[in-house]
Design a protein around this motif. Structure first.
Motif, short mmCIF file in Angstrom:
data_model
loop_
_atom_site.label_atom_id
_atom_site.label_comp_id
_atom_site.label_asym_id
_atom_site.label_seq_id
_atom_site.Cartn_x
_atom_site.Cartn_y
_atom_site.Cartn_z
N TYR A 55 0.86 -1.09 -0.09
CA TYR A 55 0.17 -0.02 0.05
C TYR A 55 0.89 1.06 -0.05
O TYR A 55 0.49 2.32 -0.60
N PHE A 56 2.19 1.03 0.47
CA PHE A 56 3.00 2.16 0.50
C PHE A 56 3.61 2.36 -0.42
O PHE A 56 4.44 3.37 -0.99
N GLU A 57 3.72 1.28 -1.69
CA GLU A 57 4.44 1.38 -2.96
C GLU A 57 3.33 2.12 -3.88
O GLU A 57 2.30 2.07 -3.87
N PRO A 58 3.88 2.48 -5.08
CA PRO A 58 3.08 3.05 -6.08
C PRO A 58 1.86 1.99 -6.57
O PRO A 58 2.44 0.67 -6.96
N ASN A 59 0.82 2.26 -6.65
CA ASN A 59 -0.28 1.43 -7.07
C ASN A 59 -1.32 2.06 -7.56
O ASN A 59 -1.47 3.34 -7.27
N PHE A 61 -4.26 3.27 -7.00
CA PHE A 61 -5.49 3.71 -5.96
C PHE A 61 -6.24 2.39 -5.43
O PHE A 61 -7.58 2.59 -5.27
N ILE A 62 -5.64 1.22 -5.26
CA ILE A 62 -6.52 0.11 -4.89
C ILE A 62 -7.35 0.29 -3.63
O ILE A 62 -6.73 0.44 -2.59
N GLY A 63 -8.66 0.19 -3.71
CA GLY A 63 -9.37 0.30 -2.49
C GLY A 63 -9.42 1.88 -1.73
O GLY A 63 -10.16 1.70 -0.62
N ALA A 64 -8.87 2.72 -2.63
CA ALA A 64 -8.60 4.05 -1.71
C ALA A 64 -9.97 4.96 -1.83
O ALA A 64 -10.63 5.06 -2.70
N LEU A 65 -10.16 5.55 -0.78
CA LEU A 65 -10.62 7.09 -0.84
C LEU A 65 -10.21 7.95 -1.77
O LEU A 65 -8.74 8.21 -1.51
N GLY A 101 0.18 12.51 -2.96
CA GLY A 101 -0.21 12.78 -1.67
C GLY A 101 -1.74 13.34 -1.33
O GLY A 101 -2.32 13.85 -0.66
N GLY A 102 -2.71 12.67 -2.32
CA GLY A 102 -4.02 12.87 -2.16
C GLY A 102 -4.78 12.12 -0.90
O GLY A 102 -3.97 11.47 -0.18
N PHE A 103 -6.09 12.23 -1.15
CA PHE A 103 -6.54 11.52 -0.09
C PHE A 103 -6.21 9.63 0.19
O PHE A 103 -6.56 9.20 1.33
N ASP A 104 -6.02 9.32 -0.79
CA ASP A 104 -5.53 7.98 -0.84
C ASP A 104 -4.10 7.63 -0.19
O ASP A 104 -3.74 6.42 0.25
N ALA A 105 -3.26 8.76 0.20
CA ALA A 105 -2.00 8.51 0.80
C ALA A 105 -1.97 9.32 2.10
O ALA A 105 -0.95 9.82 2.43
#
Length: 344
Positions: A55-59, A61-65, A101-105
């Motif tokens: 989840y901390f690596e580039p992906n 946006f799997i499952g993210a707000l 750095g969006g809400f997904d991160a």
């Protein structure tokens, strides 16, 4: 580049009385597991997930707000009251899902309200990712006893700003992520979609009639996704916003059905659009946790309910502007059931 932080991932496990189980984490408000029954009553996870470190690596946006702004903004900029705001570029010269750095991160604060409901909160400071206003965001996740996952978004800014929130869950109703979703029967309650150029909306609202974008009668995508259609070629598959036939309030947006498992998903929303995405950026680089294999293209699909992409630069699209003190509200419901051959 991986994200380094001293904060830790924490998990939360809402459930309903029928056995449905939701697993979400505070990092990105991500849905990491959603167990729903098949036609034989067997529970299976129907959302793509990752190992904790991934989840901390580039992906993708799997499952993210997603926020402050879901989907794309052309040239990573917009004008509000004659003031130009330049935001993060993370897809060439454009901004995708609010940028890096969006809400997904970010780490959300999570409060358990009951066995079936949690509240996620995040305060986004003025000019975070370049967006104006101090924005307070509340998101409720709830599993109902009618097998619905309800997601309600509430936001307030202290100054005029733009906002567009969504959930980026990837679904695969087979619960076997080595199987493609192209044989799911998809229905989308629309008469029009938004064509793109370079993945950016052109501003045109185009009728779906007599095209590969017509899902008004349920159909599989396996017969159309590789069609020699310019729009599909641009995106590498379906990655388009559909203009919903919404009236007022919560209404049916789309559905998907996996005939073998019998799982049936219906999506209801107050939003004017839904982005249907066939996981085109899944390229085999991410491992499937607890299963063999890696996520390949079409391992999952998304129904991302939202306002239209690039609305802040498209005067003919519905407005994404909220005034200071005005509450933004949106609700989406993912309803699960089973169908048998006799139901069809």
């Amino acid at each position: 580049m991986s994200i380094k932080t001293e904060k830790k991932i924490e998990s939360y496990l809402p459930k309903n009385t029928n056995g449905l189980k939701l697993n979400l984490i505070n990092y990105g408000g991500r849905i990491t597991n959603l167990e729903v029954p098949d036609k034989n009553g067997n529970l299976g996870n129907v959302v793509l997930n990752l190992s904790e470190e991934d989840y901390f690596e580039p992906n993708p946006f799997i499952g993210a707000l997603i926020g402050r702004y879901a989907n794309r903004i052309a040239n990573a900029s917009f004008t509000l009251n004659e003031e130009l705001f330049e935001i993060d570029k993370n897809e060439g010269r454009n901004c995708l899902h609010a940028g890096i750095g969006g809400f997904d991160a970010v780490f959300w604060t999570v409060e358990k309200l009951s066995d079936s409901k949690v509240l996620l909160t995040y305060d986004s400071p003025h000019l975070e990712m370049g967006f104006p206003g101090n924005l307070k965001v509340n998101v409720y996740y709830e599993l109902t006893n009618t097998n619905e996952l309800k997601i309600a978004y509430h936001s307030v800014s202290d100054q005029e700003t733009v906002i567009n929130l969504t959930q980026h869950a990837y679904f695969n109703l087979t619960a076997d992520f080595n199987k493609k979703i192209t044989d799911h029967e998809v229905f989308i309650n629309v008469d029009a979609f938004l064509p793109t150029s370079g993945n950016i909306s052109t501003g045109e609202i185009r009728a779906v009639k007599d095209s590969v974008f017509d899902f008004r009668k349920p159909k599989n995508t396996d017969s159309t996704i590789d069609d020699n259609n310019e729009q599909l070629q641009i995106a590498g598959g379906y990655d388009h916003c559909f203009v919903l036939n919404n009236k007022q309030g919560l209404s049916l947006a789309a559905s998907a059905y996996d005939r073998k498992s019998g799982r049936f998903l219906e999506v209801f929303t107050t939003e004017p659009g839904v982005q249907f995405y066939t996981g085109n950026s899944l390229d085999g680089s991410l491992k499937i946790p607890n299963q063999s294999g890696n996520y390949e293209k079409c391992s999952g699909f998304c129904f991302k309910t939202q306002h239209f992409p690039d609305s802040s630069n498209q005067p003919d699209f519905s407005s994404v502007v909220i005034q200071a003190g005005e509450e933004f509200f949106s609700e989406t419901v993912y309803k699960f059931s089973v169908k048998t051959e006799e139901d069809n």
